[in-house]
Motif scaffolding. Structure first.
Motif, short mmCIF file in Angstrom:
data_model
loop_
_atom_site.label_atom_id
_atom_site.label_comp_id
_atom_site.label_asym_id
_atom_site.label_seq_id
_atom_site.Cartn_x
_atom_site.Cartn_y
_atom_site.Cartn_z
N LEU B 26 -5.70 -2.83 -8.30
CA LEU B 26 -4.89 -3.19 -7.85
C LEU B 26 -3.49 -3.13 -9.03
CD1 LEU B 26 -6.07 -7.07 -7.26
CD2 LEU B 26 -6.14 -5.40 -5.75
N ASP B 27 -3.64 -2.32 -9.83
CA ASP B 27 -2.82 -2.13 -11.42
C ASP B 27 -2.48 -1.17 -10.66
OD1 ASP B 27 -1.43 -3.24 -13.27
OD2 ASP B 27 -2.28 -2.04 -14.71
N GLU B 28 -3.83 0.18 -10.51
CA GLU B 28 -2.57 1.68 -10.01
C GLU B 28 -1.47 0.99 -8.91
OE1 GLU B 28 -3.00 4.23 -11.84
OE2 GLU B 28 -3.60 2.85 -13.25
N VAL B 29 -2.00 0.07 -8.06
CA VAL B 29 -1.89 -0.01 -6.24
C VAL B 29 -0.22 -0.45 -6.82
CG1 VAL B 29 -1.69 -1.36 -4.76
CG2 VAL B 29 -3.91 -0.15 -5.00
N SER B 30 0.11 -1.12 -7.84
CA SER B 30 1.23 -1.58 -7.98
C SER B 30 2.09 -0.71 -8.30
CB SER B 30 1.11 -3.38 -8.62
OG SER B 30 0.96 -3.32 -9.85
N ALA B 31 1.84 -0.28 -9.91
CA ALA B 31 2.10 0.81 -10.35
C ALA B 31 2.87 1.41 -8.90
CB ALA B 31 1.59 1.76 -11.47
N GLY B 32 1.65 2.15 -8.25
CA GLY B 32 2.26 3.02 -7.11
C GLY B 32 3.06 2.49 -6.22
N LEU B 33 3.64 1.25 -5.97
CA LEU B 33 4.80 0.82 -5.32
C LEU B 33 5.44 0.47 -5.95
CD1 LEU B 33 2.54 -1.81 -3.47
CD2 LEU B 33 3.84 -0.31 -2.31
N PHE B 34 5.74 0.32 -7.10
CA PHE B 34 7.08 -0.18 -8.04
C PHE B 34 7.77 1.00 -8.24
CE2 PHE B 34 5.26 -4.22 -7.15
CZ PHE B 34 6.17 -5.00 -6.96
#
Ligand SMILES: Nc1ncnc2c1ncn2[C@@H]1O[C@H](COP(=O)(O)OP(=O)(O)OP(=O)(O)O)[C@@H](O)[C@H]1O
Ligand SMILES: [Mg+2]
Lengths: 229, 417
Positions: B26-34
């Motif tokens: 989830l951390d990687e996903v949100s980092a990717g999004l933001f």
């Protein structure tokens, strides 16, 4: 430790890598190579000689076509993709010519990335990453964005990332290729330090000045290997 | 919260398997999004617009559909016309009973019922009496209709002046007439205050009322209407031509079914019953027409939103080729890569769904408030819309995620920086 023979980290026997293009490219042919634990080895050769191909096979990023590749005694060709990914993530540290840092993540976060695919608890990850950064002399810049660092500093961040979790071997493809000679020397000094500490390092270069800093030198021409004594 | 994509293998190499914890993922996903917030907002906005359009149009369709229904029901869905089946030449025509209105009134759900019969005056013309001005035309060819007293209610006649024909007029076969406003104008009669009269041929009829509006049987506006009893006595009318029935809302279909037996228990097949579409069908037809149109609009916007997500995710995959290579080098499997991009696109769709649903609801309530309508909202929408958004994100992300997963690490590392 003269009374105990050093254990091989990597053993290649009659290893070949043929690219199935038309005509096929024999990028590596009959390669025999043993890298012992604690070795610092430089792989030299002209452009197109097969250096990167060798390193990619060693790093389990690419599969060899024939021959044997033993990593710490384990036959790599029997591993599943997921096991090979695990091997890359836990036992191998990569340093690339172009650093491969994520521009939108801080220096510390870039180093911490190394643990993401190890299914590892985050407990003390920050501390471990900070320790790795301190080792490469960047302990004072954890919150910098990589884009604001010099090339040499960026490469040191990449080295810190590769060091996290103490891998069995560091594989470096032209680690100083994007750096000027002064900065290159700093990276090589860092490698020398790591070598002193017992890290196993394999690095590619086409520059003999750089290669001579290593403890062992092997030459590769047209996919064939020969070791300088 | 920890999970592996596969069950841990019970080999001694299992500790070396690649894996990622849910938190890290989830951390990687949100980092990717933001990493590119501006782009993420733009991408999400496509789905926001799509979902908002869908929620708003569906809500407005329901709200507006309710409005249209309100108008429709008053007439179309509450009327029944009964006639006899036409017969071939030479055969005796079938008849409707004179007491049809009474018989119908006995049925539950009938609001009003009345007979109507066209009176054959044998060519007699209508004239006002006394002849007021010999210079102008004084004789007219006007239709004469015979009505039972209940007929006026059944057509919802509105009296402009005077009164309507009552039961007594019919029973006594009084010579009275009610004029449709059109007929009244032609005859030059504006009020019944002076007790005007007219002649049908030579027979004198007092005009007792003028009607200026009917909801059905608009022909009546141009006709001279006399009591049924009078028509039977004076003109030998043998049967009503038409029974007009007004029912309560929703009762028309049932009453239409009961009508033949109520009016002609001896032979139910001779009657022709016209009951315009069942109210529910009227409603469904209207709402469905609207829904189809609006759903199409919403669907198109959503498709545009989906293409937006797919497009941006694909661009993002291409831009992040180097990152994908690096992730593979630090231990990511193809599945990890695919999962990350799928989750990124799904989150964008989900967020788009949440914002879109709120916006859409806001639009429905706003429009309804502005129009003074009662907003009608589907209660599952707030749940369905985000789920729908997420599904759209998931579907849109599938191809880019597969592209990302298929990349060879060596090639990916070479391409990117
Ligand atoms: N995916 C591939 N398909 C076909 N041929 C390839 C592929 N990758 C490399 N080669 C060929 O294999 C040979 C060795 O390439 P490699 O990249 O290992 O050279 P190198 O020694 O790293 O060169 P450089 O110093 O320029 O990086 C070259 O002839 C190259 O064209
Ligand atoms: Mg190379």
């Amino acid at each position: 430790m003269p009374d105990q023979p050093p254990s091989p980290t990597i053993e290649l026997r009659e290893l070949s890598r043929v690219f199935p293009t038309e005509p096929p490219v024999r990028a590596l042919e009959g390669v025999d190579l043993t890298i012992y634990n604690g070795d610092w080895i430089a792989i030299e050769g002209p452009s197109g000689s097969g250096k990167s191909t060798l390193l990619n096979v060693l790093g389990c990023l690419d599969r060899h076509t024939s021959g044997t590749y033993l990593f710490e005694g384990m036959d790599v060709s029997t591993l599943t993709d997921r096991e090979r990914a695990g091997l890359r993530g836990r036992r191998i540290g990569f340093v690339f010519q172009s650093f491969h840092l994520l521009g939108h993540r801080s220096v510390l976060e870039n180093v911490m990335m190394a643990e993401v695919y190890r299914h590892q608890s985050r407990h003390e990850r920050r501390t471990r990453a900070t320790t790795a950064l301190e080792k490469v002399g960047l302990g004072h810049r954890p919150d910098f964005m990589p884009t604001r660092l010099s090339g040499g500093e960026q490469q040191r961040v990449a080295v810190a990332r590769a060091l996290l979790g103490a891998p069995s071997v560091l594989l470096c493809d032209e680690p100083t290729g994007n750096l000027d000679s002064k900065t290159s020397d700093m990276i090589l000094d860092l490698f020398a330090e790591l070598h002193e500490e017992g890290y196993t390092i394999a690095m590619i270069t086409h520059d003999s000045d750089i290669a001579q800093r290593a403890e062992r030198r092997i030459h590769i021409t047209d996919g064939h290997l020969q070791e300088a004594s | 919260m920890r999970f592996r994509f596969q069950r841990k293998k019970s080999t001694d190499r299992s500790g070396d398997l690649s894996g990622i914890t849910a938190v890290d993922l989830l951390d990687e996903v949100s980092a990717g999004l933001f990493a590119r917030p501006g782009r993420m907002i733009l991408t999400v906005s496509g789905t926001v617009i799509g979902i908002a359009a869908l929620v708003a149009t569906l809500g407005l369709a329901r709200t507006a559909g309710n409005r249209i229904l309100g108008r429709f029901d008053e007439l179309a869905a509450t009327e029944i016309y009964v006639t006899t089946q036409p017969v071939a030449d030479g055969e005796t025509p079938e008849h409707l009973p004179w007491d049809s209105p009474e018989r119908m009134q006995r049925l539950e759900g009938v609001v009003a019922a009345g007979n109507l019969a066209t009176v054959d005056t044998n060519g007699a013309l209508i004239s006002t009496s006394p002849i007021s001005d010999p210079a102008t035309q004084t004789e007219f060819e006007l239709p004469v209709q015979a009505a039972s007293p209940g007929m006026f209610n059944a057509v919802r006649a509105k009296v402009a002046n005077g009164r309507l024909i009552d039961e007594g007029n019919s029973q006594r076969a009084d010579h009275v007439a009610v004029l449709g406003s059109g007929a009244a104008i032609r005859l030059g009669i504006t009020s019944v205050a002076q007790m005007p009269a007219l002649r049908i041929g030579d027979e004198l009829y007092s005009i007792i009322g003028i009607i200026d509006r009917v909801a059905r049987q608009q022909d009546l506006m141009g006709a001279v209407i006399i009591p049924e009893g009078t028509a039977r006595k004076e003109y030998g009318v043998t049967t009503p031509d038409l029974v007009v029935i007004e029912t309560q809302i929703g009762a028309a279909t049932l009453i239409a079914k009961q009508t033949p037996l109520a009016l002609r228990p001896d032979n139910v097949t001779v009657l022709k019953i016209a009951s315009p579409s069942e109210p529910k069908r009227v409603k469904d037809a209207v709402v469905n027409d609207l829904n189809t149109l609006f759903l199409l609009l919403g669907g198109v916007s959503l498709l545009v939103g989906a293409i937006g997500i797919a497009n941006v995710t694909l661009v993002s995959v291409m831009e992040r080729t180097g990152e994908i290579g690096l992730r593979r080098a630090i231990g990511a499997t193809r599945l990890h890569i695919a999962t990350q991009f799928l989750l990124e696109s799904t989150s964008m769709g989900f967020v788009g769904g949440v914002i879109g649903a709120s916006l859409g609801t806001f639009v429905v309530v706003g429009v309804a408030a502005f129009q003074g309508w009662t907003p009608v909202l589907n209660p599952v929408m707030p749940i369905l819309a985000p789920v729908g958004g997420a599904v759209i994100g998931l579907l849109s992300g599938t191809y880019p995620a597969l592209r990302a997963a298929r990349m060879e690490p060596v090639a990916a590392l070479r391409t990117g920086t």
